[in-house]
Scaffold this active site. Structure first.
Site, short mmCIF file in Angstrom:
data_model
loop_
_atom_site.label_atom_id
_atom_site.label_comp_id
_atom_site.label_asym_id
_atom_site.label_seq_id
_atom_site.Cartn_x
_atom_site.Cartn_y
_atom_site.Cartn_z
CB SER A 79 -0.91 0.02 1.24
OG SER A 79 -0.14 0.10 2.42
CB SER B 234 2.13 -2.04 2.85
OG SER B 234 0.88 -2.48 2.40
#
Ligand code: GLN
Length: 491
Positions: A158, A182
């Site tokens: 992310s 992430s």
């Protein structure tokens, strides 16, 4: 592109010390680079005036001999870190124009040490995703392209904005968070270095929560040395986070360049997954050969519960997320949509404020925690998590110092190419990284080569709890053998 944006943190630190350039000049060069690269959508908020002010203060401290370890170093901050008086959205509509009245512990330590914030970087909404496409503020375009192609690629997620910004030289470093991969996956996709420290190494205070038992902050940089420098400032005990470890933070930079002779490196056989491209397999073998040349010993190991890690993660993480995200009710933060009554207001606010992936996680999380399904799903996933952790403990107890695996099962993919019809296709990106979060261990991703299409590929090293230093020593060996992978600017 200006030479100043090409520097490593270590070189910038030297240049500032010898007065080859000022912190203000270094910051100006980066502000210009950020403005020129808006097509990448790496930053969701630019803070140039704030940066100029901070750089002037750094110059004053350098002049008076009070420079901190990161004095004048321009960095990007993932929009999941609360920054005092600076808009923080987690790239969700539900936070609207939320402006925190407090600073996260990790970022406050960076400012304490003299770093300069250039702005807030893009991420998947509430850090849920592997491509940065779930951001309510738009996808990030990777600075990388396949050889001979203009197809826009994802930077991973992310923390996609942070990774793209570091790779594209829009900052010298950036912060990220890693709940299931992430930091390491976007680092691998963009040819840079990213570490997820041991759970508890960095304070979570002031970071927008996704899955509290898995979330950890960590740095993105272009070299292993820079990563070690940044982590030292980010890490440390914080009484405001009861899960933060009360342990001294070593001088990680001292580990870079240290001999790895005699270290035992585990090669887990379960990470040889079906359908893995042969170039990933080759990269992995190459990495093992480099470490062997440096005097380390490779040993085959078994982590038998690996295959349950992804399914267990996709129960534990949504369960915690559904609980953490209950606070966004239209009363206390950001967005509010009117409804007939208070329940109508909650429903309208949450329906309008959360994107599709976040809604899916909240629903899955609520389901697996519900009275009728708790034992069947949540409790079972927690038991599997314990077994995954034990797999690692057994291997380390048998004398393995670190574990070498690929960071991702493929190179970066195109925007819109994955996960549209089936979210599991996207979830599979984290097959090599989620185990590390489930076990709370440190993991670093280091660039190790290019794919046949000319895209970066990374190797992951997993360490013993709180032994990030060994990962920096081993990572430096791979970096030295593989070289670094600067991207050509086209933007
Ligand atoms: N891709 C994983 C997810 O979507 C991990 C994300 C993260 O580490 N924040 O949950």
């Amino acid at each position: 592109m200006s030479d100043l944006t090409n520097l490593t943190i270590a070189a910038a630190r030297d240049g500032l010390k010898t007065k080859s350039f000022s912190a203000s000049e270094l910051t100006e060069a980066h502000i210009a680079a950020v403005e020129k690269a808006r097509a990448l959508n790496a930053y969701v908020l630019e803070t140039p005036d704030h940066a100029r002010q901070r750089a002037r203060e750094s110059d004053a401290r350098i002049a008076s001999g009070d420079a901190g370890p990161l004095e004048g170093i321009p960095i990007g901050v993932k929009d999941l870190f609360c920054t005092k008086d600076v808009r923080t959205t987690a790239c969700s509509k539900i936070l609207g124009n939320f402006v925190p009245t407090y600073e996260s512990t990790v970022t406050s330590q960076l400012w304490r040490d003299g770093a300069v914030m250039l702005g807030k970087t893009n991420n998947d909404e509430f850090a849920m995703g592997s491509s940065n496409e779930t951001s309510a503020l738009g996808a990030v375009i990777s600075p990388w392209r396949r050889k001979g192609s203009n197809t826009p690629l994802v930077p991973g997620g992310s923390s996609g904005g942070s990774a793209a910004a570091v790779a594209a030289r829009l900052c010298l470093a950036a912060t990220g968070t890693d709940t299931g991969g992430s930091i390491r996956q976007p680092a691998a996709f963009t040819g840079i270095v990213g570490i997820k420290p041991t759970y508890g190494r960095c304070s979570r205070w002031g970071i927008v929560a996704f899955a509290s038992s898995l979330d950890q902050a960590g740095p993105f940089t272009r070299t292993v040395r820079d990563n070690a420098i940044l982590l030292r400032s980010m890490a440390g005990h914080d009484p405001k986070d009861t899960t933060s470890a009360d342990l001294p933070v070593p001088d990680y930079e001292a580990a870079v360049g240290k001999s790895v002779k005699g270290m035992r490196i585990g090669i887990p056989k379960e990470y040889r997954i079906d359908g893995m491209p042969s170039e990933i397999e080759k990269l992995w073998e190459q990495g093992a050969a480099w470490l062997k040349n440096a005097g380390a010993e490779m040993v085959e190991i078994s982590l038998p519960h690996t295959k349950y890690a992804l399914p267990a993660y996709y129960i534990v993480a949504p369960a915690e997320a559904s609980s953490n995200l209950a606070r966004y009710d239209g009363v206390r933060y950001g967005l509010r949509e009117q409804g007939r009554d208070i329940v109508g207001m909650y429903e309208a606010t949450r329906a309008a404020g959360f994107g599709a992936e976040v809604r899916r996680r909240v629903m899955i999380g609520t389901y697996v925690l519900s009275a009728g399904y708790y034992d069947a799903y949540y409790l079972r996933a927690q038991k599997v998590r314990t077994l995954i952790k034990k797999d690692f403990e057994d291997v380390f107890a048998a004398g393995v110092d670190a574990i070498l695996t690929p960071a991702t099962p493929s190179a970066a993919f195109g925007v819109g190419e994955k996960g549209g019809a089936d979210p599991i296709e996207m979830y599979l990106n984290d097959v090599f990284t989620v185990t590390v979060n489930m076990a709370g261990l440190p993991g670093i991703s280091v660039p190790a080569g290019l794919s046949s299409e000319g895209l970066p590929l990374g190797l992951q090293l997993i360490g013993r709890p709180f032994d990030e230093a060994t990962l920096f020593s081993l990572g430096a060996v791979i970096e030295q053998a593989a070289g670094t992978y600067p991207v050509e600017a086209w933007w």
